[in-house]
Scaffold this motif. Structure first.
Motif, PDB file in Angstrom:
ATOM      1  N   ALA A   5      21.946  52.004  57.638  1.00 25.65           N
ATOM      2  CA  ALA A   5      21.991  50.869  58.557  1.00 25.65           C
ATOM      3  C   ALA A   5      21.584  49.540  57.952  1.00 25.65           C
ATOM      4  O   ALA A   5      21.916  48.500  58.508  1.00 25.65           O
ATOM      5  CB  ALA A   5      21.100  51.170  59.766  1.00 25.65           C
ATOM      6  N   ASP A   6      20.881  49.539  56.837  1.00 25.70           N
ATOM      7  CA  ASP A   6      20.176  48.319  56.480  1.00 25.70           C
ATOM      8  C   ASP A   6      20.475  47.760  55.093  1.00 25.70           C
ATOM      9  O   ASP A   6      19.725  46.955  54.586  1.00 25.70           O
ATOM     10  CB  ASP A   6      18.671  48.564  56.605  1.00 25.70           C
ATOM     11  CG  ASP A   6      18.278  48.848  58.036  1.00 25.70           C
ATOM     12  OD1 ASP A   6      18.544  47.995  58.884  1.00 25.70           O
ATOM     13  OD2 ASP A   6      17.743  49.927  58.289  1.00 25.70           O
ATOM     14  N   LEU A  15      26.892  47.154  53.861  1.00 28.00           N
ATOM     15  CA  LEU A  15      27.631  47.855  52.814  1.00 28.00           C
ATOM     16  C   LEU A  15      28.328  49.097  53.347  1.00 28.00           C
ATOM     17  O   LEU A  15      29.337  49.534  52.785  1.00 28.00           O
ATOM     18  CB  LEU A  15      26.693  48.227  51.658  1.00 28.00           C
ATOM     19  CG  LEU A  15      26.220  47.070  50.779  1.00 28.00           C
ATOM     20  CD1 LEU A  15      25.422  47.599  49.600  1.00 28.00           C
ATOM     21  CD2 LEU A  15      27.377  46.241  50.288  1.00 28.00           C
ATOM     22  N   ALA A  16      27.797  49.686  54.408  1.00 29.72           N
ATOM     23  CA  ALA A  16      28.444  50.862  54.986  1.00 29.72           C
ATOM     24  C   ALA A  16      29.773  50.506  55.650  1.00 29.72           C
ATOM     25  O   ALA A  16      30.550  51.401  55.985  1.00 29.72           O
ATOM     26  CB  ALA A  16      27.508  51.528  55.999  1.00 29.72           C
ATOM     27  N   ASP A  17      30.050  49.201  55.839  1.00 32.82           N
ATOM     28  CA  ASP A  17      31.314  48.793  56.448  1.00 32.82           C
ATOM     29  C   ASP A  17      32.486  48.855  55.473  1.00 32.82           C
ATOM     30  O   ASP A  17      33.645  48.824  55.895  1.00 32.82           O
ATOM     31  CB  ASP A  17      31.205  47.363  57.002  1.00 32.82           C
ATOM     32  CG  ASP A  17      30.320  47.284  58.229  1.00 32.82           C
ATOM     33  OD1 ASP A  17      30.068  48.342  58.837  1.00 32.82           O
ATOM     34  OD2 ASP A  17      29.872  46.172  58.567  1.00 32.82           O
ATOM     35  N   TYR A  18      32.209  48.915  54.174  1.00 39.89           N
ATOM     36  CA  TYR A  18      33.301  49.066  53.212  1.00 39.89           C
ATOM     37  C   TYR A  18      33.853  50.478  53.321  1.00 39.89           C
ATOM     38  O   TYR A  18      33.108  51.457  53.212  1.00 39.89           O
ATOM     39  CB  TYR A  18      32.805  48.790  51.788  1.00 39.89           C
ATOM     40  CG  TYR A  18      32.492  47.338  51.520  1.00 39.89           C
ATOM     41  CD1 TYR A  18      33.516  46.401  51.418  1.00 39.89           C
ATOM     42  CD2 TYR A  18      31.178  46.898  51.379  1.00 39.89           C
ATOM     43  CE1 TYR A  18      33.235  45.057  51.174  1.00 39.89           C
ATOM     44  CE2 TYR A  18      30.891  45.562  51.133  1.00 39.89           C
ATOM     45  CZ  TYR A  18      31.925  44.649  51.038  1.00 39.89           C
ATOM     46  OH  TYR A  18      31.644  43.328  50.801  1.00 39.89           O
ATOM     47  N   ARG A  19      35.152  50.591  53.504  1.00 42.07           N
ATOM     48  CA  ARG A  19      35.757  51.902  53.746  1.00 42.07           C
ATOM     49  C   ARG A  19      36.567  52.418  52.569  1.00 42.07           C
ATOM     50  O   ARG A  19      36.830  53.617  52.489  1.00 42.07           O
ATOM     51  CB  ARG A  19      36.668  51.864  54.989  1.00 42.07           C
ATOM     52  CG  ARG A  19      36.016  51.319  56.260  1.00 42.07           C
ATOM     53  CD  ARG A  19      34.608  51.872  56.495  1.00 42.07           C
ATOM     54  NE  ARG A  19      34.593  53.321  56.620  1.00 42.07           N
ATOM     55  CZ  ARG A  19      33.521  54.058  56.391  1.00 42.07           C
ATOM     56  NH1 ARG A  19      32.384  53.511  55.991  1.00 42.07           N
ATOM     57  NH2 ARG A  19      33.579  55.368  56.527  1.00 42.07           N
ATOM     58  N   LEU A  81      36.855  46.651  48.451  1.00 40.47           N
ATOM     59  CA  LEU A  81      35.826  46.244  47.490  1.00 40.47           C
ATOM     60  C   LEU A  81      36.176  46.832  46.134  1.00 40.47           C
ATOM     61  O   LEU A  81      36.472  48.027  46.026  1.00 40.47           O
ATOM     62  CB  LEU A  81      34.440  46.742  47.930  1.00 40.47           C
ATOM     63  CG  LEU A  81      33.268  46.457  46.981  1.00 40.47           C
ATOM     64  CD1 LEU A  81      33.031  44.961  46.839  1.00 40.47           C
ATOM     65  CD2 LEU A  81      31.991  47.150  47.464  1.00 40.47           C
ATOM     66  N   VAL A  82      36.173  45.995  45.099  1.00 40.17           N
ATOM     67  CA  VAL A  82      36.400  46.445  43.716  1.00 40.17           C
ATOM     68  C   VAL A  82      35.143  46.159  42.914  1.00 40.17           C
ATOM     69  O   VAL A  82      34.619  45.037  42.930  1.00 40.17           O
ATOM     70  CB  VAL A  82      37.612  45.743  43.077  1.00 40.17           C
ATOM     71  CG1 VAL A  82      37.736  46.146  41.597  1.00 40.17           C
ATOM     72  CG2 VAL A  82      38.893  46.077  43.826  1.00 40.17           C
TER      73      VAL A  82
END
Length: 469
Positions: A5-6, A15-19, A81-82
């Motif tokens: 979450a943080d 960062l967890a939103d990058y899929r 994201l690369v």
């Protein structure tokens, strides 16, 4: 607290939103830790590297797609994201392609992502020209074993867990702070460790003083109220910056943290650790090398500063099995001792040889593969002085890594500076033939190149049919 979450980027994005994350140079030890990090967040992860390795095989088994020939058609559609390694060649086809065709997404170095992670985590960042992998792994192990918990981003494979990354619900990160390309200056530490500021990566820094300046700048990145733990006696120690500053040493009682009462028992080190006014008696370290006693002093110091109980620290130290390619035993019996180590700097070589000498009274044969033409050119005399402490030295040709050959630079530069009588340069196949013929009793293979690929054939020669002990 969820560890997903943080972690916040500089743009405020989780960062967890990058899929869909793509790595150029995914097989590197630091890159693979980040690949595992994003995989743990539920992202689809893919990447390219030049050659398959044991590590890329493991990543593939974990569900990460990897290819080994530059092929832009294999970069997944929808990549958001690369991440690329600074060691990637400037003419990288894939890096040029994503910069041209993947507009509107972030294309960043590994160090940028680690910097993002440290913005919203409590961070223990371990830097230094040598020892940082061991201390960061020791620290992360103590935190994990004791139940304190941490996220670990390591520059080596922890033998206990067969990994260079793990996650935890506790928002604490242990990060190996890499000085190459000034990467560590993007990190924000709550606790920083500096092990050494010796000249290295002069292809990046130019002069030893600029290397030192970078470590001073690293110390200035420590958060307000943060702690610096540095090795006692560092050059320019007074210029290091932190609101709190402790010093560690192997045995020097002038330091805030040091070991005493060292004994060798059954191939292990037993010693006490002093932490300011506190004493932890009878720690047992089962891995070799006196430098690892000092490394563990620093790791124990971090754990004590975090409030971890002494009995939990002692249990964790006793259970620590080491880092792959850091004083790693591959044979240890009455006939042969075979050790593999990543040492690729003169100070590391000197510490390695001293550590072997502290445990074994046998003829010591060292096989060393120099790493990089520039490092060999800059440090040839120091390499020779360190290797002279062995009984016999066999040099392999230089492993070039990212560099092109330099005129007049070869392993002969080191050989010609050595005073030792028993010294020679051999190609790999000739080395195997020599080991078959001479059957050395105490053999150390070291270097940061591909010398580790020789371990299994050497083991097969010295002790057919035996497994690593």
């Amino acid at each position: 607290m969820s560890h997903q979450a943080d972690y916040i980027t500089k743009a405020g994005k989780n960062l967890a939103d990058y899929r869909q994350v793509y790595f150029i140079g995914i097989g590197g030890i630091g890159m693979s830790a980040l690949a595992r990090f994003f995989k743990s967040k539920g992202a689809a992860v893919a990447g390219y590297d030049r050659h398959p390795t044991t590590l890329t095989d493991q990543l593939a088994a974990e569900g990460i797609l990897i290819h080994f020939t530059e092929d832009t058609s294999q970069i997944p559609a929808g990549t958001d994201l690369v991440i690329y390694t600074p060691a990637i060649p400037k003419d990288s086809l894939e890096l040029a392609y994503v910069r041209t065709h993947f507009t509107g997404i972030e294309i960043v170095k590994r160090s940028d992502v680690l910097g993002w992670i440290t913005q919203q985590s409590f961070n223990i960042c371990v830097g230094g020209s040598h020892g940082k992998t061991s201390i960061s792994t020791m620290t992360a192990h103590i935190l994990r074993h004791s139940g304190y918990g941490c996220n670990a981003f390591l520059g080596g494979i922890a033998v206990n867990y067969d990994s260079n990354f793990w996650s935890s619900d506790r928002q604490v990160s242990v990060i190996e702070a890499d000085e190459y390309d000034r990467s560590f200056l993007k990190l924000s530490a709550d606790i920083a460790v500096i092990t050494a500021m010796d000249a290295d990566h002069l292809d990046i820094y130019g002069t030893p003083r600029e290397v030192e300046n970078a470590y001073i700048a690293f110390s200035e990145k420590i958060k307000p109220g943060g702690l610096l733990i540095s090795k006692y006696g560092l050059t320019r120690d007074s210029e290091l910056k932190a609101d709190r500053h402790l010093h560690y040493s192997r045995f020097n009682e002038q330091a805030d943290l040091y070991a005493s009462n060292l004994q060798v028992q059954n191939g292990s080190y037993v010693f006490d650790v002093h932490h300011k006014q506190q004493l932890i008696p009878g720690l047992t370290l089962t891995i070799g090398g006196l430098h690892n006693v000092e490394n563990m002093v620093a790791a124990v110091g971090v754990a004590l500063e975090l409030g971890i109980a002494a009995d939990k620290i002692k249990a964790a130290v006793a259970d620590f099995k080491g880092v792959k390619r850091r004083f790693e035993y591959h044979l240890r019996d009455d006939q042969h001792i075979l050790i593999d180590d990543y040492a690729h700097h003169p100070e590391e070589l000197a510490a390695l040889i001293e550590g072997v000498r502290s445990l074994y009274a046998k003829k010591l044969t060292v096989v060393f593969q120099p790493h990089l033409y520039s490092r060999t050119k800059d440090l040839a005399t120091a390499f020779a002085e360190a290797l002279d402490k062995a009984d016999e030295v066999i040099l392999l040709p230089i492993y070039p890594a990212r560099e092109l050959p330099m005129e007049g630079v070869s392993s002969l530069l080191i050989l010609n500076n050595m005073q030792l009588e028993q010294k020679r340069i051999l190609e790999k196949q000739a080395l195997l033939s020599t080991i078959q013929k001479e059957n050395p009793e105490l053999l150390v293979l070291c270097g940061a190149g591909d010398i580790a690929e020789l371990i299994e054939p050497v083991k097969a020669i010295l002790s057919p049919g035996k497994h690593t002990s």
